[in-house]
Design a protein around this motif. Structure first.
Motif, mmCIF file in Angstrom:
data_model
loop_
_atom_site.group_PDB
_atom_site.id
_atom_site.type_symbol
_atom_site.label_atom_id
_atom_site.label_comp_id
_atom_site.label_asym_id
_atom_site.label_seq_id
_atom_site.Cartn_x
_atom_site.Cartn_y
_atom_site.Cartn_z
ATOM 1 N N VAL A 28 52.041 52.133 33.559
ATOM 2 C CA VAL A 28 51.649 53.424 33.197
ATOM 3 C C VAL A 28 50.439 53.771 32.809
ATOM 4 C CG1 VAL A 28 52.675 55.284 31.390
ATOM 5 C CG2 VAL A 28 54.085 53.573 32.406
ATOM 6 N N ALA A 29 49.473 53.138 31.920
ATOM 7 C CA ALA A 29 48.316 53.242 31.632
ATOM 8 C C ALA A 29 47.173 53.135 32.631
ATOM 9 C CB ALA A 29 48.091 52.318 30.369
ATOM 10 N N LEU A 30 47.336 52.619 33.780
ATOM 11 C CA LEU A 30 46.209 52.366 34.780
ATOM 12 C C LEU A 30 45.657 53.838 34.866
ATOM 13 C CD1 LEU A 30 48.245 50.354 37.521
ATOM 14 C CD2 LEU A 30 46.298 49.569 35.953
ATOM 15 N N PRO A 31 45.772 54.936 35.064
ATOM 16 C CA PRO A 31 45.038 55.912 35.278
ATOM 17 C C PRO A 31 43.934 56.310 34.116
ATOM 18 C CG PRO A 31 47.317 56.469 36.061
ATOM 19 C CD PRO A 31 47.467 55.236 35.196
ATOM 20 N N ASP A 36 38.749 55.495 31.542
ATOM 21 C CA ASP A 36 37.638 55.094 30.374
ATOM 22 C C ASP A 36 36.640 54.139 30.749
ATOM 23 O OD1 ASP A 36 37.178 55.029 27.554
ATOM 24 O OD2 ASP A 36 38.240 53.445 27.172
ATOM 25 N N LEU A 37 37.270 53.020 31.658
ATOM 26 C CA LEU A 37 36.062 52.324 32.018
ATOM 27 C C LEU A 37 35.422 52.588 33.209
ATOM 28 C CD1 LEU A 37 38.194 48.872 31.308
ATOM 29 C CD2 LEU A 37 36.827 50.135 29.616
ATOM 30 N N GLY A 38 35.740 53.373 33.900
ATOM 31 C CA GLY A 38 34.889 53.660 35.210
ATOM 32 C C GLY A 38 35.159 52.829 36.276
ATOM 33 N N LEU A 39 36.367 52.191 36.271
ATOM 34 C CA LEU A 39 36.838 51.622 37.472
ATOM 35 C C LEU A 39 37.011 52.146 38.908
ATOM 36 C CD1 LEU A 39 39.455 49.410 35.700
ATOM 37 C CD2 LEU A 39 36.984 48.897 35.569
ATOM 38 N N THR A 40 36.600 51.439 39.854
ATOM 39 C CA THR A 40 36.788 52.022 41.333
ATOM 40 C C THR A 40 38.372 51.877 41.359
ATOM 41 O OG1 THR A 40 36.360 49.927 42.420
ATOM 42 C CG2 THR A 40 34.637 51.263 41.968
ATOM 43 N N THR A 41 38.819 52.214 42.866
ATOM 44 C CA THR A 41 40.281 52.047 43.075
ATOM 45 C C THR A 41 40.489 50.458 43.437
ATOM 46 O OG1 THR A 41 40.250 54.298 44.186
ATOM 47 C CG2 THR A 41 41.955 52.698 44.771
ATOM 48 N N GLY A 42 39.498 49.753 44.078
ATOM 49 C CA GLY A 42 39.657 48.540 44.098
ATOM 50 C C GLY A 42 40.015 47.720 42.863
ATOM 51 N N GLU A 43 39.162 48.066 41.803
ATOM 52 C CA GLU A 43 39.161 47.347 40.720
ATOM 53 C C GLU A 43 40.366 47.732 39.973
ATOM 54 O OE1 GLU A 43 34.306 47.003 39.329
ATOM 55 O OE2 GLU A 43 35.518 48.769 39.127
ATOM 56 N N LEU A 44 40.932 48.903 40.095
ATOM 57 C CA LEU A 44 42.023 49.265 39.386
ATOM 58 C C LEU A 44 43.063 48.639 39.949
ATOM 59 C CD1 LEU A 44 43.150 51.232 37.159
ATOM 60 C CD2 LEU A 44 43.719 52.642 38.967
ATOM 61 N N GLY A 95 34.999 45.977 33.634
ATOM 62 C CA GLY A 95 36.250 45.855 34.373
ATOM 63 C C GLY A 95 36.467 44.216 34.522
ATOM 64 N N TRP A 96 35.660 43.442 34.865
ATOM 65 C CA TRP A 96 35.528 41.941 34.897
ATOM 66 C C TRP A 96 36.267 41.185 34.111
ATOM 67 C CZ3 TRP A 96 33.609 37.928 32.084
ATOM 68 C CH2 TRP A 96 32.827 38.234 31.242
ATOM 69 N N VAL A 97 36.085 41.619 32.618
ATOM 70 C CA VAL A 97 36.867 41.085 31.532
ATOM 71 C C VAL A 97 38.295 41.308 31.724
ATOM 72 C CG1 VAL A 97 36.868 40.960 29.062
ATOM 73 C CG2 VAL A 97 34.718 41.241 30.233
ATOM 74 N N LEU A 98 38.823 42.655 31.997
ATOM 75 C CA LEU A 98 40.164 42.856 31.899
ATOM 76 C C LEU A 98 40.618 42.334 33.300
ATOM 77 C CD1 LEU A 98 42.208 44.723 30.794
ATOM 78 C CD2 LEU A 98 41.336 46.641 32.609
ATOM 79 N N LEU A 99 40.116 41.931 34.356
ATOM 80 C CA LEU A 99 40.557 41.262 35.369
ATOM 81 C C LEU A 99 40.709 39.741 34.957
ATOM 82 C CD1 LEU A 99 38.315 42.574 38.440
ATOM 83 C CD2 LEU A 99 40.997 42.933 37.848
ATOM 84 N N ALA A 100 39.833 39.195 34.349
ATOM 85 C CA ALA A 100 40.047 37.854 34.043
ATOM 86 C C ALA A 100 41.326 37.636 32.893
ATOM 87 C CB ALA A 100 38.834 37.119 33.285
ATOM 88 N N ALA A 101 41.293 38.594 32.008
ATOM 89 C CA ALA A 101 42.367 38.625 30.788
ATOM 90 C C ALA A 101 43.550 38.570 31.731
ATOM 91 C CB ALA A 101 42.208 39.846 30.046
ATOM 92 N N ARG A 102 43.837 39.461 32.626
ATOM 93 C CA ARG A 102 45.065 39.822 33.172
ATOM 94 C C ARG A 102 45.305 38.503 34.152
ATOM 95 N NH1 ARG A 102 48.697 41.970 30.869
ATOM 96 N NH2 ARG A 102 49.744 42.411 32.701
ATOM 97 N N PHE A 103 44.386 37.852 34.680
ATOM 98 C CA PHE A 103 44.923 36.732 35.514
ATOM 99 C C PHE A 103 45.362 35.396 34.694
ATOM 100 C CE2 PHE A 103 43.414 32.521 37.278
ATOM 101 C CZ PHE A 103 44.215 32.364 38.554
ATOM 102 N N VAL A 104 44.726 35.481 33.421
ATOM 103 C CA VAL A 104 45.045 34.065 32.760
ATOM 104 C C VAL A 104 46.410 34.631 31.989
ATOM 105 C CG1 VAL A 104 44.665 32.809 30.599
ATOM 106 C CG2 VAL A 104 42.626 33.583 32.243
ATOM 107 N N THR A 105 46.573 36.026 31.584
ATOM 108 C CA THR A 105 47.929 36.403 30.993
ATOM 109 C C THR A 105 48.924 36.208 31.877
ATOM 110 O OG1 THR A 105 46.959 38.142 30.012
ATOM 111 C CG2 THR A 105 49.341 38.447 29.995
ATOM 112 N N GLY A 106 48.739 36.122 33.426
ATOM 113 C CA GLY A 106 49.684 35.943 34.446
ATOM 114 C C GLY A 106 49.986 34.355 34.611
ATOM 115 N N VAL A 107 49.172 33.698 34.375
ATOM 116 C CA VAL A 107 49.146 32.261 34.345
ATOM 117 C C VAL A 107 50.072 31.728 33.215
ATOM 118 C CG1 VAL A 107 47.858 29.892 34.043
ATOM 119 C CG2 VAL A 107 46.881 31.704 35.567
ATOM 120 N N ALA A 108 49.841 32.499 32.182
ATOM 121 C CA ALA A 108 50.582 32.166 30.856
ATOM 122 C C ALA A 108 51.991 32.360 30.906
ATOM 123 C CB ALA A 108 50.058 32.766 29.584
#
Length: 462
Positions: A28-31, A36-44, A95-108
């Motif tokens: 829900v929060a993606l847009p 806020d972070l200025g992410l591209t569509t690919g980064e999002l 953006g890269w910090v958010l990507l890394a955090a979500r990957f490790v959260t998925g591993v957890a």
């Protein structure tokens, strides 16, 4: 069910609720995050894909780790990791910090989820008590996702970072309660050496396949790379099978994968969750882009799906105790087919009253299907392999979610490119979840028919 057992169940249900609500709130929060972070569509898209990769890539390894190293140890350890990296995601400014955090959260989540399911099945003896416990567990799992849509809309209004900080608070509370309540149950499998080759090959296979499936959402873009990823993933699966056949201490006992009932259960899970993921994506497009509804209005419209939170631990457990999990699962899939078929003729001016029957039928589908899938996943499996069985189930669910979303997106994009209007493209893509649910219904019906035939011919064989 004694007080301690009830407390243990509440803690374990809280953990699976946490996993569901975390994913739903982020969607829900993606847009707002992009703005806020200025992410591209690919980064999002990568924010979602990173979690899928971590979850699907390490799920089988996580299930096996629970059997070998202890369910309680894996549960508590990876709950801490989930807490830390969810907080890191909330603090991200790049953006890269958010990507890394979500990957490790998925591993957890990949280690935490099968350990939690194995703890539930090990804490309650087979029979009505376990059925009731799994009914509550499945209800809170599905309810977490449904309620997460509403919670995400409310928290995003306060600031998108609360979508990450709220799971930190919830996971901390679960951790504090789990330490004294959750006990190690069952016996760990004897380890004659770690199957590093098996672990490496299956993790590589899952990562390649998950990434390939995620890339299917963009048809025509990097087709050769997507095909290479899928072929590479299939090749690594073949390597994994070869390694396991020769291993003295295999990561996965291949005989388990040759159990017809287990294969049917996981196939049904893949198709059921895949069809729902595609349907939810298309409904969100319809309500927000074609109708102009806000994220909170969309979430409230889908809230009726959360009726499974009430029905799963009450109605479903009674039905399972009387008829068994497979017939109840069949009813759930039939309700899903009905839900998607009712929404197929959707029009631009539909009132909510016209949409409500589909959403209500989908809520009933989750009530009747999610719990029996969880129960059937470990039915007949030795307790020492319940972690692995849970890993197989959630791997199927995660791949189904990614595949259903990718297929629905691909058809929608393809129809739009061919000149279809917004509502026509939506109707064309709506055939994807309908076909997936119908195929799942056939898979379960065939299994039920064969089981009935065996029962009639030789009751002792069941």
């Amino acid at each position: 069910m004694g007080a301690r057992a009830r407390g243990t169940l509440i803690v374990l249900c809280g953990a699976i609720f946490l996993e569901g609500i975390d994913v739903a709130m982020l969607n829900v929060a993606l847009p707002t995050i992009r703005a806020d972070l200025g992410l591209t569509t690919g980064e999002l898209s990568g924010v979602v894909s990173a979690y899928v990769l971590g979850y699907a890539g390490f799920m089988l390894l996580g299930g096996r780790a629970a059997d070998v190293f202890g369910k309680r140890r894996m549960f508590l350890t990876w709950l801490v990791v989930f807490l830390v990296f969810s907080g890191l995601g909330g603090l991200a400014t790049e953006g890269w910090v958010l990507l890394a955090a979500r990957f490790v959260t998925g591993v957890a989540a990949a280690f935490l989820t099968p350990a939690g399911l194995a703890l539930v099945t090990a804490s309650f003896p087979a029979g009505p008590l376990r059925t009731r416990a799994l009914g509550f567990y499945a209800g809170t799992a599905a309810g977490g996702y449904s309620l997460g849509l509403v919670a995400g809309g409310l928290l995003t209004a306060l600031g998108w970072r609360w979508v990450f900080f709220a799971p930190v608070v919830l996971s901390a509370a679960i951790l504090l309660a789990a330490i004294p309540l959750v006990r190690e149950t069952g016996q760990r499998q004897a380890v004659r050496g770690l199957d590093l080759a098996g672990a490496g090959s299956i993790t590589a296979a899952m990562l390649l396949l998950a990434y390939g499936v995620v890339r299917l959402e963009s048809p025509g873009e990097g087709t050769a790379t997507t095909a290479a990823l899928l072929v590479g993933g299939a090749a690594m699966v073949a390597v994994f099978v070869a390694v396991e056949r020769r291993s003295h201490a295999p990561l996965v006992r291949l005989g388990l994968l040759r159990t017809p009932a287990l294969v049917r259960t996981n196939t049904a899970a893949l198709l059921f969750l895949g069809s729902f993921a595609g349907f939810q994506f298309l409904v969100t497009l319809y309500l927000q882009e074609l109708r102009g509804w806000t994220p909170l209005q969309t979430a409230l419209a889908l809230l009726v799906v959360a009726i499974d939170t009430i029905l799963a631990p009450t109605l479903t457990t009674r039905l399972v105790n009387r008829f068994g999990p497979v017939p109840v699962l069949l009813g759930g899939l039939a309700s899903a087919v009905l839900a998607y078929a009712l929404f197929l003729p959707v029009a631009p001016d539909w009132t909510y009253a016209l949409m409500l029957p589909s959403f209500a039928a989908l809520g009933l589908a989750f009530s009747l299907a999610y719990g029996p899938l969880t129960m059937a996943a470990t039915d007949g499996v030795d307790e020492a392999e319940h972690g692995l069985a849970g890993g197989l189930l959630y791997t199927s669910m995660q791949f189904g979610t990614a595949l259903g979303l990718s297929a629905a997106t691909a058809v929608h994009v393809g129809a739009t490119a061919a000149g279809a209007t917004g509502i026509d493209a939506l109707r064309a893509a709506m055939a994807v979840p309908l076909a997936g649910a119908a195929l799942g219904l056939v898979v379960v019906a065939v299994g039920l028919r064969r089981r009935t035939a065996v029962t009639v011919t030789d009751p002792a064989a069941v």
